[in-house]
Write an enzyme that holds these catalytic residues in place. Structure first.
Site, PDB file in Angstrom:
ATOM      1  N   ARG A 188     -53.949  61.189  44.374  1.00 16.98           N
ATOM      2  CA  ARG A 188     -54.375  59.729  43.677  1.00 16.98           C
ATOM      3  C   ARG A 188     -54.350  58.666  42.617  1.00 16.98           C
ATOM      4  NH1 ARG A 188     -60.788  58.633  45.676  1.00 16.98           N
ATOM      5  NH2 ARG A 188     -60.678  59.149  43.131  1.00 16.98           N
ATOM      6  N   ARG A 203     -61.226  50.907  38.362  1.00 21.83           N
ATOM      7  CA  ARG A 203     -60.479  51.621  38.177  1.00 21.83           C
ATOM      8  C   ARG A 203     -58.853  49.665  38.567  1.00 21.83           C
ATOM      9  NH1 ARG A 203     -62.003  55.685  43.132  1.00 21.83           N
ATOM     10  NH2 ARG A 203     -63.117  56.987  41.915  1.00 21.83           N
ATOM     11  N   ARG A 223     -65.620  66.252  39.540  1.00 18.23           N
ATOM     12  CA  ARG A 223     -65.560  66.096  40.734  1.00 18.23           C
ATOM     13  C   ARG A 223     -65.247  67.530  42.020  1.00 18.23           C
ATOM     14  NH1 ARG A 223     -64.844  60.919  41.848  1.00 18.23           N
ATOM     15  NH2 ARG A 223     -65.514  59.219  40.020  1.00 18.23           N
TER      16      ARG A 223
END
Ligand SMILES: Nc1nc2c(ncn2[C@@H]2O[C@H](COP(=O)(O)OP(=O)(O)O)[C@@H](O)[C@H]2O)c(=O)[nH]1
Ligand SMILES: Nc1ncnc2c1ncn2[C@@H]1O[C@H](COP(=O)(O)OP(=O)(O)O)[C@@H](O)[C@H]1O
Length: 400
Positions: free
Chosen positions: A269, A176, A280
């Site tokens: 996020r 990320r 997820r």
């Protein structure tokens, strides 16, 4: 058909009936167990690499075993002592203080398992580095993506930087934005990671949300080497594997107040694509079921209000304010002179350094207590206790 090494003759075997060190040339030692003579060392010249070969008297053949674990670096010579018939203690001469005690495992559980994996007839041995002292139990933290594991771990490491260290996992997922290789993860090619898993370098591994993740043995050992308590952020499958491994750990599961809140956190996020978020969330349901009801976890923490959850995490780790947060002394090795002699009695190894040119500088007998060994190949062997006592002529004064 091989030829028995000269130092394996009958006279020497009678002289050393308990399998103690048989001296050959200075760069080699030989340990006799039943029909097998384990010869360690070998290449002449300085420094000597610690190769391993086995002479089997029953077949009169030399065998080159599969050698597992992290191998010791070459050295100027070594002493070898057989412990409990299942491993050989190697004391390297002239090695740095954190690199002089090693174990060559011959018949430990790990070696037996590895032999079975290879069909039972292959000779297998494994190296493990010896380290003083013990490591505190690692902490395994699991929970669905977005529940707050990383946030809680960061808070803990920020408040207690000298107490905790993070086990840096390997992953095949892309980094990320803010993630650094070697800090957050070791970002790895799938083929490289698969090869390393095959080579036995991983404590556990799992396929999570479509990527491969794994904890290398080294990732956990380096934290313990720094005298810190290791924190593992791994999924439920990984936690299960660690439970089955020899690593004794504390298992904590973090759960969200609800699926809706979990989704909100994941979205806020802002690090995943919509497709990844959906994957997820789908996986989160199964992880929550298993985490809460499997009995796998020692503690389940409810992460509603972050500060409250963090306080409960601290409580269960015994961080109640009165705890000593001073850095623990790092467990280093021992400074051993190149010339020393070694003998064994019960679970104690006596290293006599009061010989030759070091006599004046270090008129000492060093005692290495191997009665409480922990861990072992493919990781380090911990629990070594080591202390110096005055030389025999000084009257054995302890100077720990
Ligand atoms: N089994 C295993 N799971 C891991 C490892 N490292 C991370 N994970 C888990 O992989 C999942 C995804 O991690 P990550 O990609 O960082 O996403 P995040 O959990 O949403 O921050 C999480 O459940 C982690 O706990 C590992 O070494 N082994
Ligand atoms: N108790 C909490 N209340 C509100 N937001 C939280 C809480 N715990 C974590 N968060 C936020 O939720 C998001 C996911 O947290 P993170 O620690 O990255 O989760 P994980 O590591 O479990 O995937 C982050 O943006 C974080 O700031």
């Amino acid at each position: 058909m091989g030829e028995a090494p000269a130092f394996c003759n009958e006279n020497l075997q009678k002289e050393f009936p308990n399998g103690n060190t048989l001296k050959s040339k200075s760069s080699e030692t030989a340990i006799l167990i039943g029909d097998k003579t384990y010869v360690i060392g070998g290449s002449d010249g300085e420094p000597t690499s610690l190769g391993v070969r086995i002479f089997d008297k029953s077949t009169a053949q030399w065998v080159h075993p599969v050698v597992l674990g992290t191998k010791p670096r070459a050295c100027k010579g070594h002493s070898a002592v057989l412990l409990n018939e299942d491993r050989i203690l190697i004391i390297k001469k002239g090695a740095s203080s954190d690199d002089c005690i090693w174990f060559l495992e011959l018949d430990t559980q790990y070696v037996r398992d590895q032999k079975t994996k290879r069909g039972g007839n292959t000779e297998v041995v494994a190296w493990s580095k010896g380290v003083r002292g013990n490591a505190e139990k690692p902490i395994v933290i699991s929970g669905p993506s977005g529940v707050g594991k990383g946030t809680l771990i960061s808070k803990l490491m920020e408040e207690y930087p000298s107490m905790f260290g993070f086990s840096v996992s390997h992953t095949t997922r892309a980094p990320r934005n803010m993630e650094k290789d070697g800090v957050h993860y070791h970002f790895t090619e799938k083929s490289v990671m698969e090869k390393e898993i095959k080579d036995g370098k991983f404590l556990e591994h799992a396929s999570v949300h479509g990527n491969l993740y794994g904890t290398s043995i080294e990732a956990v050992e380096v934290v313990a080497d720094e005298g810190k308590r290791c924190i593992l952020d791994i999924d439920v499958q990984g936690a299960k594997s660690v439970r089955k491994s020899p690593l004794e750990a504390i298992f904590i599961f973090i759960r969200p107040p609800s699926m809706e809140v979990l989704e909100k956190r994941l979205r806020s996020r802002g690090t995943e694509t919509e497709e990844q978020i959906l994957k997820r969330l789908k996986n989160a349901k199964a992880e929550l079921d298993e985490g809460i009801s499997s009995g796998l976890f020692d503690h389940i923490l409810y992460n509603d209000k972050l500060e409250e959850c963090y306080q409960r995490l601290k409580e269960l780790l015994g961080l109640d304010g009165s705890v000593d947060t001073a850095p623990k002394p790092v467990c280093r090795g021992i400074d051993l002179p190149v010339d020393h002699s070694v003998s064994k009695a019960d679970n104690k190894i006596y290293i006599d350094c009061g010989t030759l040119e070091v006599k004046k500088a270090s008129n000492k007998l060093i005692v290495l207590d191997v009665s409480c060994l922990k861990g072992g190949a493919p990781g380090r062997t911990r629990g070594l206790d080591l202390y110096a006592i005055g030389s025999f002529s000084d009257g054995l004064k302890e100077v720990r």
